[in-house]
Design an enzyme around this catalytic site. Structure first.
Site, short mmCIF file in Angstrom:
data_model
loop_
_atom_site.label_atom_id
_atom_site.label_comp_id
_atom_site.label_asym_id
_atom_site.label_seq_id
_atom_site.Cartn_x
_atom_site.Cartn_y
_atom_site.Cartn_z
N HIS A 119 0.73 -1.15 -0.05
CA HIS A 119 -0.09 0.06 -0.06
C HIS A 119 0.78 1.20 0.00
O HIS A 119 1.01 2.07 1.10
CB HIS A 119 -0.75 0.09 1.31
CG HIS A 119 -1.99 -0.94 1.05
ND1 HIS A 119 -3.01 -1.44 2.14
CD2 HIS A 119 -2.65 -1.44 -0.16
CE1 HIS A 119 -3.78 -2.24 1.53
NE2 HIS A 119 -3.65 -2.31 0.42
N CYS B 112 3.20 -12.13 2.65
CA CYS B 112 4.12 -11.62 3.88
C CYS B 112 3.96 -13.11 4.60
O CYS B 112 2.90 -13.16 4.96
CB CYS B 112 3.60 -10.37 4.54
SG CYS B 112 4.78 -10.59 5.99
N GLU C 185 -5.98 -7.68 3.86
CA GLU C 185 -5.46 -8.72 4.72
C GLU C 185 -6.77 -9.52 5.34
O GLU C 185 -6.90 -10.43 5.48
CB GLU C 185 -4.50 -8.27 5.76
CG GLU C 185 -4.07 -9.28 6.72
CD GLU C 185 -3.04 -8.89 7.58
OE1 GLU C 185 -3.07 -9.40 8.90
OE2 GLU C 185 -2.29 -7.68 7.53
N ASN D 283 -0.64 0.49 8.64
CA ASN D 283 0.55 0.43 9.56
C ASN D 283 0.95 2.12 9.65
O ASN D 283 1.21 2.61 10.62
CB ASN D 283 1.64 -0.27 9.67
CG ASN D 283 2.46 0.16 8.20
OD1 ASN D 283 3.57 0.97 8.33
ND2 ASN D 283 2.36 -0.39 6.94
#
Length: 319
Positions: free
Chosen positions: A44, A99, A129, A227
């Site tokens: 992102h 990931c 996610e 994040n």
């Protein structure tokens, strides 16, 4: 402008999962030639996506947008099993850049569900996610986004309840939600190791450490980066003004009124060159004291996806 000093948080920027995902697309383009299709944004960050597009990547919303028989890379955020099945039915050559820490959450949720547990997933609705994780066992997973959600959650009378979390959440807010879940469901099973990834935790910790030294925090990251948004939240929760910016062009000089020390950090999907551009922006306005707050090295590395490693090894033997 009254800014006298810029402090750079450490660690910041790329994590091992992002490094792996970006390199996966780059190596796939080198190996197969352009175009290589990528389902959703590989990570992102707007700048990363634009750079890869310039090299020959084509980003699509769905595997169904990829021509039959072509190569498609799945993003670092992971996909549901239904996406793998759909890609197989279209005879797509897939490279899964999920990931490994996201994969861990997928495996965990799938195992809990297979053992008959109701799985509470702490995360943000609509985030890729979360969509991928819920797709592992859609009939067994319940999404909780907040303390309020946790308080009003109604589940059947059972001691077979477990929880897992999105990897890019606020450590503090997630702790509050889990505390409610533990109080309401005392027998709830927890992950053996917390699901919030090391990079998310480390970057939040680094921001907390420097907040007492800064009047304003600039977080470099894109709007859809979970994040990165959490880094802004961490600062604001401590009473420090903070803004999320994609790059130096989004800095509003009005933010700097009365500010002597600016903190700068970057989300886990933001390349370091963007930090350098922000530093140059301040240098051009006469700020000479630009320095790391402290230096912390992360030594986590992830190998490239197995599908790509096999193809690269085969190409080496034929060259």
């Amino acid at each position: 402008m009254g800014v006298k000093r810029v402090l750079l948080a450490s660690p910041r920027g790329y994590c091992a999962g992002v490094e792996r995902a970006v390199e996966t697309v780059e190596r796939a383009i080198e190996l197969y030639g352009a175009p290589v299709y990528v389902r959703k944004q590989i990570v992102h960050n707007l700048h990363v996506v634009r750079d890869l597009e310039a090299r020959g990547a084509i980003f699509v919303d769905s595997e169904e947008d990829v021509p039959a028989g072509k190569t498609v890379v799945f993003s670092a955020h992971g996909v549901a099993p239904s996406v793998h099945a759909s890609a197989e039915s279209r005879r797509l050559k897939t490279i899964d850049a999920t990931c490994p820490l996201v994969t861990k959450v997928h495996v965990q949720a799938r195992r809990y569900a297979a053992d008959g547990y109701t799985v509470i997933l702490v995360g943000h609705a609509g985030h890729e996610e979360v969509v991928g994780t819920m797709g592992e066992a859609p009939d067994s997973i319940v999404l909780v986004e907040s303390v309020a959600d946790a308080e009003r959650l109604e589940l059947p009378e059972t001691d077979r309840i477990a929880y897992t979390t999105q990897t890019t959440l606020s450590v503090d807010e997630t702790g509050e939600i889990i505390a409610v879940l533990r109080r309401r469901f005392p027998a709830i099973r927890a992950p053996k190791k917390e699901d919030i990834c090391y990079a998310t935790s480390n970057r939040q910790w680094a921001v907390k450490e420097m907040l007492s030294e800064v009047d304003l925090l600039l977080v470099i990251g894109s709007r859809n980066s979970s994040n990165s948004n959490r880094l802004v939240d961490v600062a604001r929760a401590s009473g420090v003004r903070a803004h999320l910016i994609d790059d130096e062009t989004e800095i509003d000089e009005a933010w700097l009124d009365g500010v002597e020390t600016v903190g700068v950090t970057s989300g886990a999907s933001a390349p370091e060159k963007l930090v350098e551009r922000v530093c140059d922006w301040f240098r051009a306005r006469g700020v000479e004291a630009i320095e790391p707050y402290r230096l912390v090295n992360e030594d986590v590395e992830f190998r490239l996806p197995i599908e790509l490693r096999r193809e690269l090894a085969l190409a080496d033997t034929q060259s």
